[in-house]
Design a protein around this motif. Structure first.
Motif, short mmCIF file in Angstrom:
data_model
loop_
_atom_site.label_atom_id
_atom_site.label_comp_id
_atom_site.label_asym_id
_atom_site.label_seq_id
_atom_site.Cartn_x
_atom_site.Cartn_y
_atom_site.Cartn_z
N ILE A 182 4.07 27.43 47.73
CA ILE A 182 2.76 27.50 46.98
C ILE A 182 3.21 28.70 46.01
O ILE A 182 4.22 29.69 46.23
N ASP A 183 2.41 28.78 44.82
CA ASP A 183 2.69 29.91 43.79
C ASP A 183 1.83 31.17 44.43
O ASP A 183 0.58 31.35 44.52
N MET A 198 1.90 34.21 43.51
CA MET A 198 1.00 34.89 42.50
C MET A 198 -0.27 34.67 42.07
O MET A 198 -1.17 35.02 41.45
N ASP A 199 -0.82 33.20 42.39
CA ASP A 199 -1.77 32.57 42.26
C ASP A 199 -3.00 32.75 43.38
O ASP A 199 -2.80 32.11 44.04
N PRO A 253 6.90 31.71 49.59
CA PRO A 253 7.57 30.26 49.84
C PRO A 253 8.74 30.08 50.82
O PRO A 253 9.18 29.12 51.18
#
Ligand code: AMP
Ligand code: GLY
Length: 420
Positions: free
Chosen positions: A46-47, A49-50, A32
């Motif tokens: 954006i995440d 970890m995904d 980020p």
């Protein structure tokens, strides 16, 4: 090419700074990111970890190369997801990142390849661990097996401290990371960090550094994520680097490949040096923070070429172009760190500092609000400089520190003392 860097700290700011200077870079996005990164690259929320979300973002933005900064997404398999989607990626698979994510696994690898490291025992049961410690006596080092944001290591200098460490870890202080405990022999000596790129088969050393873990001058006070670093680390002589490559790093890379889980990415070997011998303290599956800041300051634009050669399996022909230089970074932290840091205080004076190949203020935990830069974490700025000598780099870095107007921040005044 279009490049995506995952992460939001000073490490990622320094990676972005180096990558951006390389003419191969067209679009650079950091997710980020932070307020400092936003000054030189696009940032995206954006995440990280995904894995599926990262892959989708790469598709939408025609990303050619992904660089994963922190350990958590690596351990969560984000590099596996992007590689499976056919995207060139720098960073190990989740299975290879176990070299950082499981201390017991690393010990198993060291056993298998006869790499010198501290003697150890592992336990999943508190009574057996307490019994071992009582029979063995202090000093011992008590470690939660899994990722614990750098906090899962307890120095048992007395029997009581060691027993309390076992109770804390099995009592859930580090959650699932503490389901298993590794108890190690206490190693004396001087610590230094050695950074090696591996493409799974070939290995290329890319620098040495030394960190300062304690919060206060003279190495006093509680441990932190690192209050400053410099590179090169003179304690890691050519001979010690050669020994560490031959006895620790190359055997590890061969063992990982033989198990069908080749290691691709940067291998950060924490070494303990005593009597002219290096032993492994730990591996990390990523660049150090703040060690990356001094490595990137020294490598500059070639860092991208090296990371690409690593991801593409071409390290056998890759070379580092070294300058006769030294880099040093001073961490400025917010009042309260490493406890609860004070957030939201304003940092002034950054705009007047020239940012060049010799000096950069990397942001570690900042937020921009209506044109003002605010502290937004524990470690907030990494004031970094390069020089022909270490003392020149140090003087440049502290001159910048003194020009920054942030009364609620603090730093150590003695970064580099071991080498100076
Ligand atoms: P680790 O997360 O395993 O690197 O441990 C954090 C810090 O604890 C290291 O940087 C060392 O300063 C210290 N440490 C870890 N293991 C040992 C050991 N076996 N002997 C002495 N110090 C250690
Ligand atoms: N500075 C220590 C680390 O990144 O683990």
């Amino acid at each position: 090419m279009n490049i995506l860097i995952l992460g939001s700290g000073g490490r990622e700011h320094s990676l972005a700074w180096a990558v951006k200077q390389n003419p191969k870079t067209d679009r650079l996005i950091v997710a980020p990111g932070n307020a400092g990164i936003a000054l030189l690259a696009e940032v995206a929320a954006i995440d990280i970890m995904d894995g599926a979300a990262v892959v989708e973002f790469c598709g939408e933005n025609a990303i050619d190369f992904v660089i994963v900064g922190p350990e958590a997404p690596l351990a969560a398999g984000v590099a596996d997801a992007t590689r499976a989607a056919g995207i060139l990626t720098f960073g190990p698979s989740a299975k290879a990142a176990r070299l950082e994510a499981s201390k017991a696994f690393t010990k198993e690898i060291c056993d298998a390849c006869h790499a010198p490291t501290a003697g150890y025992a592992r336990f999943t049961d508190a009574a057996a661990a307490r019994d071992y410690v009582t029979r063995h006596g202090a000093p011992l080092v008590i470690k939660a097996d899994g990722l614990a944001a750098g906090k899962g290591v307890i120095m048992g200098m007395t029997l009581d401290e060691a027993l309390a460490g076992i109770d804390d870890i099995f009592g859930g202080a580090f959650g699932a990371a503490g389901a298993e405990v590794v108890i190690e022999e206490f190693m004396e000596g001087e610590e230094a960090s050695f950074f090696i790129l591996s493409d799974g088969t070939n290995a290329l050393p890319i620098g040495t550094a030394q960190d300062h873990k304690r919060v206060g001058d003279g190495d006093t006070g509680p441990n932190t994520g690192g209050m400053g670093a410099y590179s090169p680390a003179p304690v890691l002589t050519e001979a010690l680097q050669a020994q560490a490559m031959a006895q620790i790093v190359l055997p590890t890379i061969r063992e990982m490949a033989a198990r069908g889980t080749p290691y691709q990415g940067v291998l950060y070997a924490g070494l303990m040096i005593k009597d002219g011998q290096a032993r492994l303290v730990e591996y990390n599956a990523r660049f150090g923070d703040p060690e990356a800041q001094v490595l990137m300051m020294r490598l500059g634009a070639q860092a991208l070429d090296l990371l690409l050669a690593c991801a593409e399996g071409r390290l056998d022909t890759a070379r580092v172009t070294w300058a006769e230089d030294h880099a040093l970074t001073v961490v400025m932290a917010a009042e309260g760190y490493p406890g609860t840091p004070r957030k939201g205080t304003q940092i002034k004076g950054l705009g007047s500092l020239p940012e060049t190949g010799w000096q950069m203020v990397f942001h570690a935990g900042t937020l921009a609000e209506e044109g003002a830069i605010l502290a937004n974490g524990g470690r907030v700025l990494n004031v970094t400089a390069r020089g022909e000598t270490l003392s020149q780099a140090r003087d440049r870095a502290y001159a910048m520190v003194d020009a920054i107007d942030w009364p609620e921040g603090f730093c150590r005044r003695d970064i580099g003392w071991r080498a100076l």
